[in-house]
Design a protein around this motif. Structure first.
Motif, mmCIF file in Angstrom:
data_model
loop_
_atom_site.group_PDB
_atom_site.id
_atom_site.type_symbol
_atom_site.label_atom_id
_atom_site.label_comp_id
_atom_site.label_asym_id
_atom_site.label_seq_id
_atom_site.Cartn_x
_atom_site.Cartn_y
_atom_site.Cartn_z
ATOM 1 N N GLU A 387 0.816 -1.220 0.000
ATOM 2 C CA GLU A 387 0.000 0.000 0.000
ATOM 3 C C GLU A 387 0.844 1.262 0.000
ATOM 4 O OE1 GLU A 387 -3.362 -0.260 2.912
ATOM 5 O OE2 GLU A 387 -2.513 -2.253 3.253
ATOM 6 N N ARG A 391 0.923 4.047 -3.087
ATOM 7 C CA ARG A 391 0.541 5.450 -2.908
ATOM 8 C C ARG A 391 1.671 6.383 -3.364
ATOM 9 N NH1 ARG A 391 -2.667 3.445 1.674
ATOM 10 N NH2 ARG A 391 -4.834 3.996 1.190
ATOM 11 N N PRO A 426 -6.017 -4.210 -0.200
ATOM 12 C CA PRO A 426 -7.359 -3.876 0.288
ATOM 13 C C PRO A 426 -8.057 -2.819 -0.573
ATOM 14 C CG PRO A 426 -5.699 -2.754 1.601
ATOM 15 C CD PRO A 426 -4.950 -3.674 0.674
ATOM 16 N N ASP A 427 -9.378 -2.786 -0.474
ATOM 17 C CA ASP A 427 -10.159 -1.805 -1.225
ATOM 18 C C ASP A 427 -9.790 -0.377 -0.864
ATOM 19 O OD1 ASP A 427 -11.411 -3.911 -2.381
ATOM 20 O OD2 ASP A 427 -13.372 -3.598 -1.445
ATOM 21 N N SER A 428 -9.295 -0.168 0.349
ATOM 22 C CA SER A 428 -8.971 1.188 0.802
ATOM 23 C C SER A 428 -7.920 1.861 -0.075
ATOM 24 C CB SER A 428 -8.480 1.151 2.257
ATOM 25 O OG SER A 428 -7.343 0.307 2.376
ATOM 26 N N VAL A 429 -7.048 1.084 -0.704
ATOM 27 C CA VAL A 429 -6.065 1.660 -1.625
ATOM 28 C C VAL A 429 -6.499 1.467 -3.082
ATOM 29 C CG1 VAL A 429 -4.573 -0.386 -1.751
ATOM 30 C CG2 VAL A 429 -3.601 1.880 -2.158
ATOM 31 N N LYS A 431 -9.409 1.767 -4.292
ATOM 32 C CA LYS A 431 -10.390 2.775 -4.684
ATOM 33 C C LYS A 431 -9.739 4.088 -5.120
ATOM 34 C CE LYS A 431 -11.301 4.672 -0.052
ATOM 35 N NZ LYS A 431 -12.333 4.830 1.016
ATOM 36 N N GLU A 432 -8.460 4.259 -4.815
ATOM 37 C CA GLU A 432 -7.745 5.467 -5.218
ATOM 38 C C GLU A 432 -7.247 5.396 -6.663
ATOM 39 O OE1 GLU A 432 -4.756 6.714 -2.402
ATOM 40 O OE2 GLU A 432 -5.812 5.737 -0.748
ATOM 41 N N ASN A 461 -15.434 -7.794 -7.182
ATOM 42 C CA ASN A 461 -14.894 -6.606 -6.512
ATOM 43 C C ASN A 461 -15.216 -5.368 -7.355
ATOM 44 O OD1 ASN A 461 -12.709 -4.459 -6.080
ATOM 45 N ND2 ASN A 461 -12.352 -5.831 -4.355
ATOM 46 N N TYR A 463 -13.902 -2.609 -7.834
ATOM 47 C CA TYR A 463 -12.801 -1.834 -8.422
ATOM 48 C C TYR A 463 -12.100 -2.572 -9.559
ATOM 49 C CZ TYR A 463 -13.761 0.744 -4.192
ATOM 50 O OH TYR A 463 -14.410 1.441 -3.203
#
Length: 572
Positions: A387, A391, A426-429, A431-432, A461, A463
């Motif tokens: 992650e 980023r 994970p979806d948290s990254v 989705k970016e 999923n 994304y």
């Protein structure tokens, strides 16, 4: 003498393999392997660089020592050190490395412990359960090796299309340089853009056919002349590829081109149609009784039986005759239709060029957008992104996009589909990102039911937009994993996703027949290179060939859209 980059790279790979089998210094083997990788992905012909006197030692991973060996290969067609090494081993020992699960270390053990030096010997040893008795070899691996020997033997002496292409192009150019040559075309499976090619069939017209044949057999790359007549000749090239040249009369050229392009089943159907109309079609023309009524062009041959011209890639007896008769043949996609490449790797994972270098190379190719898809952290061997590093890459892409004009970089990742169908990030990254490319890179031997469920869950999923190299095959090396194609197509369509046609010459995944079936099921596609350096962006043409064999049109492929239309299409 013609020597391709692929052939030079193969020589260095063989050097590395034999040195490793012999137990030489790992530094030496690594140097040859690194050089082979560089050469495989080089955008220009090494032979031409050598002939032009360019300093090839400045190329990445080459250096002066390797450069001298390259010059030797280009000038002589061989590497003396490799020939010397080969004398110490059975002539077919390196064939073992074509089998999945066998690398140089295992080949060394098999050779030393069981005196295995060929695929036949390997197959017999696996069938007799001798391999599983060796240290480090399990029963499961023995079964895998046995399956691999059958796959390697099935491929026989065939060449990947991308390997055959430079030889075909060089021969065509050579023959066209002869003053009396008129039309010259490489026919057969090569013209139909099959993923592998057994031999090359060349057709030509000339007012002096015997002189053209004489010129042909003087081609520098020929190892052996099998036959030579007044109008045809068969030769073997140095790489063991057979080439047949036939000189035909101009008025029969179209009929001969149709006949020798094939496929056999396609031609038989044409002959049956002609017979039912009271005509005869053969390699010399179309005949009504004794009178020849067509044959100078292929279009004439098709027109004589009431059909539109059928592109060579479609001639596989998969509905093209009916489609031509009903005037519903597809207008096949072309390389110029593409606006972007949606799968490539950079130095962030296992690529050889930076994001900026890949982007600038793509811009030179005329693309208006690309997608950077480095590997996720699950693949440790390729230095995948976690992650934090993803980023950091997102930030770098944003900065490049701010200052670079004429092309847009989309943020993505090639995320691994885990055994349970979840994703490696994970979806948290996720989705970016602008879109997510999902792929299977391990656990190829799961049952069809489990493998299918695994992929279908990943497609759910929100994304995930693209399923990369959907069946995981490597041509001649690894069979596709077991998956229900019908359910896969349904899952892709129902979840608003897209199937990738991977243009890597060893993958060409999807297979053409599955492309056609997926299209019929309402699935849409992307064509991507999976490039690991900027030179490999040129692989796109092989993906286009595969798409054409699968009946695809421009409207079927997502990355033919403008950037704004592409983004709209991604929204479910």
């Amino acid at each position: 003498m013609f020597i391709s980059n692929a052939e030079i790279a193969s020589i260095f790979t063989q050097m590395a393999d034999l040195l490793e089998i012999r137990g030489e210094d790992p530094f030496k083997t690594r140097a040859y392997r690194n050089a082979a990788r560089t050469i495989e992905n080089l955008g220009t012909d090494l032979a031409k660089m050598v002939e032009a006197g360019e300093d090839i030692s400045k190329l990445p991973t080459i250096g002066e020592r390797i450069a001298n060996k390259i010059r030797e290969i280009v000038q002589t067609g061989r590497l003396a050190k490799l020939e010397y090494l080969k004398h110490a081993f059975p002539p077919h020992l390196l064939d073992l490395l074509k089998v999945e699960g066998i690398g140089p270390k295992r080949a060394k053990i098999l050779y030393q412990e069981l005196h295995i030096g060929s695929l036949d010997a390997l197959k017999k040893a696996a069938e007799a359960h001798k391999i599983s008795q060796l240290k480090g070899f399990s029963e499961k691996l023995e079964k895998k090796i046995l399956k691999g020997t059958l796959l390697a033997k099935k491929e026989g002496k065939r060449f990947l299309y991308a390997i055959a292409e430079p030889y075909a192009d060089a021969l065509e150019k050579y023959l066209k340089s002869f003053g009396e040559a008129e039309q010259v075309t490489v026919a057969g499976s090569f013209r139909r853009r099959k993923e592998t090619v057994g031999d090359l069939d060349i057709l030509a017209t000339s007012k002096e056919p015997s002189a053209l044949i004489d010129y042909f057999v003087k081609y520098p790359d020929i190892r052996k002349i099998i036959s030579q007549g007044d109008t045809r000749s068969t030769v073997i090239l140095r790489n063991e590829m057979q080439v047949d040249l036939r000189c035909v009369h101009e008025e029969s050229y179209g009929a001969a081109l149709h006949y020798f392009t094939g496929s056999k089943s396609h031609n038989i159907a044409i002959r049956i149609m002609a017979r039912d109309m009271g005509m005869k079609v053969n390699e010399y023309g179309v005949f009504k009784g004794e009178k020849k009524i067509a044959g100078a062009t292929e279009a004439e041959v098709y027109e004589s039986v009431g059909l539109r011209y059928i592109e060579p890639e479609l001639r596989e007896s998969r509905g093209e005759h009916t489609a031509a008769k009903e005037d519903r043949l597809p207008k096949l996609i072309e390389i110029g239709d593409l606006k972007g490449d949606l799968h490539m790797h950079t130095t962030y994972s296992d690529g050889h060029n930076t994001i900026l270098e890949m982007t600038e190379a793509a811009k030179e190719m005329g693309y208006s957008y690309i997608t950077i898809t480095d590997h996720s952290k699950h693949m440790a061997i390729v230095h995948g992104l976690d992650e934090k590093r993803l980023r950091r890459q997102i930030e770098e892409i944003d900065k490049i996009n701010e200052r670079l004009k004429g092309i847009t970089i989309l943020k993505s990742i090639e995320v691994d589909i885990l055994e349970d169908g979840s994703l490696a990030l994970p979806d948290s990254v996720l989705k970016e990102l602008d879109l997510v490319v999902a792929a299977v890179h391990d656990k190829f031997n799961l049952s069809q039911k489990v493998q299918t469920q695994r992929i279908l869950k990943a497609l759910e999923n929100p994304y995930v937009k693209i399923l990369a190299h959907p069946t995981g095959r490597l041509i001649g090396e690894r069979e596709p994993y077991r998956v229900s194609m019908k359910k896969l197509f349904e899952g892709v369509k129902n979840n608003g996703c897209f199937l990738e046609i991977n243009a890597q010459p060893k993958r060409l995944d999807l297979k053409d027949i599955y492309i056609q079936r997926a299209k019929e099921a309402g699935v849409r596609f992307v064509i991507s290179t999976d490039a690991h350096n900027k030179a490999s962006l040129a692989y796109m043409k092989y993906g286009i060939y595969q798409a054409r064999r699968g009946w695809l049109e421009k409207k079927d492929v997502l990355n033919t859209l403008s950037l704004s239309s592409f983004k709209k299409a991604l929204k479910r």
